[in-house]
Design an enzyme around this catalytic site. Structure first.
Site, PDB file in Angstrom:
ATOM      1  N   ARG A 106      33.776  37.615  35.391  1.00 46.76           N
ATOM      2  CA  ARG A 106      32.887  37.442  35.789  1.00 46.76           C
ATOM      3  C   ARG A 106      32.056  38.482  35.289  1.00 46.76           C
ATOM      4  O   ARG A 106      32.276  39.728  35.189  1.00 46.76           O
ATOM      5  CB  ARG A 106      32.720  37.802  37.541  1.00 46.76           C
ATOM      6  CG  ARG A 106      31.281  38.272  37.880  1.00 46.76           C
ATOM      7  CD  ARG A 106      31.067  38.298  39.468  1.00 46.76           C
ATOM      8  NE  ARG A 106      31.248  36.980  40.155  1.00 46.76           N
ATOM      9  CZ  ARG A 106      30.698  36.661  41.290  1.00 46.76           C
ATOM     10  NH1 ARG A 106      29.977  37.477  42.103  1.00 46.76           N
ATOM     11  NH2 ARG A 106      30.845  35.352  41.676  1.00 46.76           N
ATOM     12  N   HIS A 133      28.213  29.031  36.636  1.00 50.85           N
ATOM     13  CA  HIS A 133      29.114  29.490  37.662  1.00 50.85           C
ATOM     14  C   HIS A 133      30.153  28.126  38.085  1.00 50.85           C
ATOM     15  O   HIS A 133      30.022  27.299  39.224  1.00 50.85           O
ATOM     16  CB  HIS A 133      28.167  29.876  39.013  1.00 50.85           C
ATOM     17  CG  HIS A 133      29.132  30.706  39.986  1.00 50.85           C
ATOM     18  ND1 HIS A 133      30.272  30.960  39.893  1.00 50.85           N
ATOM     19  CD2 HIS A 133      28.751  30.985  41.310  1.00 50.85           C
ATOM     20  CE1 HIS A 133      30.686  31.962  40.946  1.00 50.85           C
ATOM     21  NE2 HIS A 133      29.887  31.821  41.710  1.00 50.85           N
ATOM     22  N   GLN A 136      32.212  27.608  41.481  1.00 54.18           N
ATOM     23  CA  GLN A 136      31.326  27.100  42.646  1.00 54.18           C
ATOM     24  C   GLN A 136      31.151  25.660  42.647  1.00 54.18           C
ATOM     25  O   GLN A 136      30.993  25.284  43.739  1.00 54.18           O
ATOM     26  CB  GLN A 136      30.192  28.092  42.536  1.00 54.18           C
ATOM     27  CG  GLN A 136      29.057  27.723  43.688  1.00 54.18           C
ATOM     28  CD  GLN A 136      29.230  28.435  44.937  1.00 54.18           C
ATOM     29  OE1 GLN A 136      29.524  29.615  44.670  1.00 54.18           O
ATOM     30  NE2 GLN A 136      29.287  27.684  45.980  1.00 54.18           N
ATOM     31  N   ASP A 229      19.446  29.079  46.107  1.00 57.70           N
ATOM     32  CA  ASP A 229      20.047  30.183  45.592  1.00 57.70           C
ATOM     33  C   ASP A 229      19.322  31.522  45.579  1.00 57.70           C
ATOM     34  O   ASP A 229      17.977  31.374  45.612  1.00 57.70           O
ATOM     35  CB  ASP A 229      20.546  30.012  44.374  1.00 57.70           C
ATOM     36  CG  ASP A 229      21.491  31.469  43.356  1.00 57.70           C
ATOM     37  OD1 ASP A 229      22.013  32.198  44.472  1.00 57.70           O
ATOM     38  OD2 ASP A 229      21.719  31.767  42.334  1.00 57.70           O
ATOM     39  N   CYS A 270      25.001  29.049  47.540  1.00 56.27           N
ATOM     40  CA  CYS A 270      26.461  29.525  47.154  1.00 56.27           C
ATOM     41  C   CYS A 270      26.564  30.996  47.945  1.00 56.27           C
ATOM     42  O   CYS A 270      27.635  31.355  47.851  1.00 56.27           O
ATOM     43  CB  CYS A 270      26.193  29.691  45.792  1.00 56.27           C
ATOM     44  SG  CYS A 270      24.734  30.768  45.041  1.00 56.27           S
ATOM     45  N   ARG A 315      35.586  27.569  48.383  1.00 60.73           N
ATOM     46  CA  ARG A 315      35.610  28.378  47.200  1.00 60.73           C
ATOM     47  C   ARG A 315      37.194  28.723  46.965  1.00 60.73           C
ATOM     48  O   ARG A 315      37.572  28.824  45.889  1.00 60.73           O
ATOM     49  CB  ARG A 315      34.787  29.614  47.301  1.00 60.73           C
ATOM     50  CG  ARG A 315      33.408  29.510  47.394  1.00 60.73           C
ATOM     51  CD  ARG A 315      32.893  29.032  45.916  1.00 60.73           C
ATOM     52  NE  ARG A 315      33.324  29.583  44.812  1.00 60.73           N
ATOM     53  CZ  ARG A 315      32.942  30.654  44.338  1.00 60.73           C
ATOM     54  NH1 ARG A 315      32.150  31.427  45.186  1.00 60.73           N
ATOM     55  NH2 ARG A 315      33.266  31.202  43.057  1.00 60.73           N
TER      56      ARG A 315
HETATM   57  N1  NVA Z   1      22.459  33.432  40.947  1.00 63.23           N
HETATM   58  C1  NVA Z   1      23.323  34.133  41.731  1.00 63.23           C
HETATM   59  C2  NVA Z   1      24.479  33.560  41.937  1.00 63.23           C
HETATM   60  C3  NVA Z   1      25.418  34.519  43.113  1.00 63.23           C
HETATM   61  C4  NVA Z   1      26.806  33.785  43.479  1.00 63.23           C
HETATM   62  C5  NVA Z   1      23.609  35.441  40.881  1.00 63.23           C
HETATM   63  O1  NVA Z   1      23.881  35.488  39.680  1.00 63.23           O
HETATM   64  O2  NVA Z   1      23.570  36.784  41.424  1.00 63.23           O
HETATM   65  N1   CP Z   2      28.913  32.551  45.668  1.00 66.46           N
HETATM   66  C1   CP Z   2      29.694  33.641  45.122  1.00 66.46           C
HETATM   67  O1   CP Z   2      30.100  33.504  43.900  1.00 66.46           O
HETATM   68  O2   CP Z   2      29.972  34.900  46.041  1.00 66.46           O
HETATM   69  P1   CP Z   2      30.263  35.809  45.296  1.00 66.46           P
HETATM   70  O3   CP Z   2      29.276  36.736  44.679  1.00 66.46           O
HETATM   71  O4   CP Z   2      30.361  36.701  46.694  1.00 66.46           O
HETATM   72  O5   CP Z   2      31.450  36.195  44.932  1.00 66.46           O
END
Ligand code: NVA
Ligand code: CP
Length: 328
Positions: A106, A133, A136, A229, A270, A315
């Site tokens: 990540r 992502h 997800q 989101d 999400c 998830r």
């Molecule tokens: N768009 C958000 C998704 C988090 C799961 C981010 O990248 O912070």
């Molecule tokens: N939806 C998601 O990816 O959550 P986290 O950022 O908590 O992993």
């Protein structure tokens, strides 16, 4: 279906058949877990979890899924490794690939996870980049299938920031699986034109459509799913909040957004979500700008249409399916 040895970087790399296989495998593994049937078939394997951004769901899902499958995990947090700082991505990949059977990443640019995959020699799973992502997506599609019994032919409306990881991934996934995708936002947040072109070509093959619509009432007409989101994603500077709030408040998911939707429509996110003042960032935004709820109202979030916690649970089952399919 044989996905052994495959990377999982973006759903652009997967066919509809392969995506549907992962969704169904996730459902099967979910059922096994609920029935208490052991499925530790990956005993003896080890995986590395690299997180350059924070996480609750993704990290916990990888860990619990790995343990259920009989695997061991190593968690590398944003500060605890040499990754990308003292050691290049290519070198880190070759080191970790000698020790681990799979690597989750990540972080920031998609090119980093692509580079990791190029050199690791073991499956690499994208646990979120700025652009995509994909883990997800399997959870989201499983959740929708659980609610409607099918995916093809549904109308999916995404409201808010239409050009970041979540919206990009959802557009690609809907196009592949024959779901009509509508992104409802203002021009600044329209998805990348090249990705839209790609999605339209894919959608033409699956018999679905990709639509960009600024008008909320038109976009949400007969929607089956309304999704949103956060308006400011991880890694984006704090300074963008003021502009985002002004630009995206018309695209908040509230009761009015559901007026035109089907009576059976569901709300998805999400997570994490800003729907009240029970977070530090939520309170900071309130103190500076006076908003108590951001991308979704508390009424919708807590209301009967919301499936966000089923989605969050899924998830784990879907990440388990992705690891199982690429390692077994
Ligand atoms: N768009 C958000 C998704 C988090 C799961 C981010 O990248 O912070
Ligand atoms: N939806 C998601 O990816 O959550 P986290 O950022 O908590 O992993």
């Amino acid at each position: 279906m044989n996905l052994k040895g495959r990377h999982f970087l973006t759903l652009k790399d997967y066919t509809a058949e392969e995506i549907n296989y992962l969704i169904d495998l996730a459902a099967e593994l979910k059922e096994k877990k609920k029935q208490g049937i052991a499925h530790d078939e990956l005993r003896g394997k080890n995986i590395a979890l690299i997180f350059e951004k924070t996480s609750t769901r993704t990290r916990c899902s990888f860990e619990v899924a790995a343990y259920d499958l009989g695997m061991h995990t190593t968690y590398l947090d944003p500060t605890a490794s040499q990754f990308g700082k003292k050691e290049s991505v290519a070198d880190s990949a070759r080191v970790l690939g000698r020790m681990y059977d799979g690597i989750e990443y990540r972080g920031f640019g998609q090119e980093i996870v692509e580079e990791l995959a190029k050199y690791a020699g073991v499956p690499v799973w994208n646990g979120l980049t700025n652009e995509f992502h994909p883990t997800q997506m399997i959870a989201d599609m499983l959740t929708i299938k659980e609610k409607f019994g099918t995916l093809e032919g549904l109308k999916f409306v995404y409201m808010g920031d239409g050009r970041y990881n979540m919206a990009n991934s959802l557009m690609v996934t809907c196009a592949k699986l024959g779901i009509d995708y509508v992104v409802c936002t203002c021009p600044k947040y329209f998805p990348d034109a090249k990705l839209v072109q790609y999605a339209k070509e894919v959608a033409a093959l699956s018999g679905s459509t990709i639509t960009i619509e600024e008008n909320v009432a038109l976009a949400t007409k007969d929607a089956d799913v309304i999704y949103t989101d956060v308006w400011v994603s991880m890694g984006e500077p704090e300074e963008v909040w003021a502009e985002r709030l002004t630009d995206l408040m018309p695209y908040q998911v509230n009761e009015a957004a559901f007026v035109n939707a089907k009576p059976t429509a569901i709300f998805m996110h999400c997570l994490p979500a800003f729907h009240d003042l029970n977070t530090k960032i939520g309170r900071d935004v309130y103190e500076k700008f006076g908003y108590t709820e951001l991308e979704v109202t508390n009424e919708v979030f807590e209301g009967p249409r919301s499936v966000v916690f089923d989605e969050a649970e899924n998830r784990m089952h879907s990440i388990k399916a992705i690891m199982y399919a690429t390692l077994k």
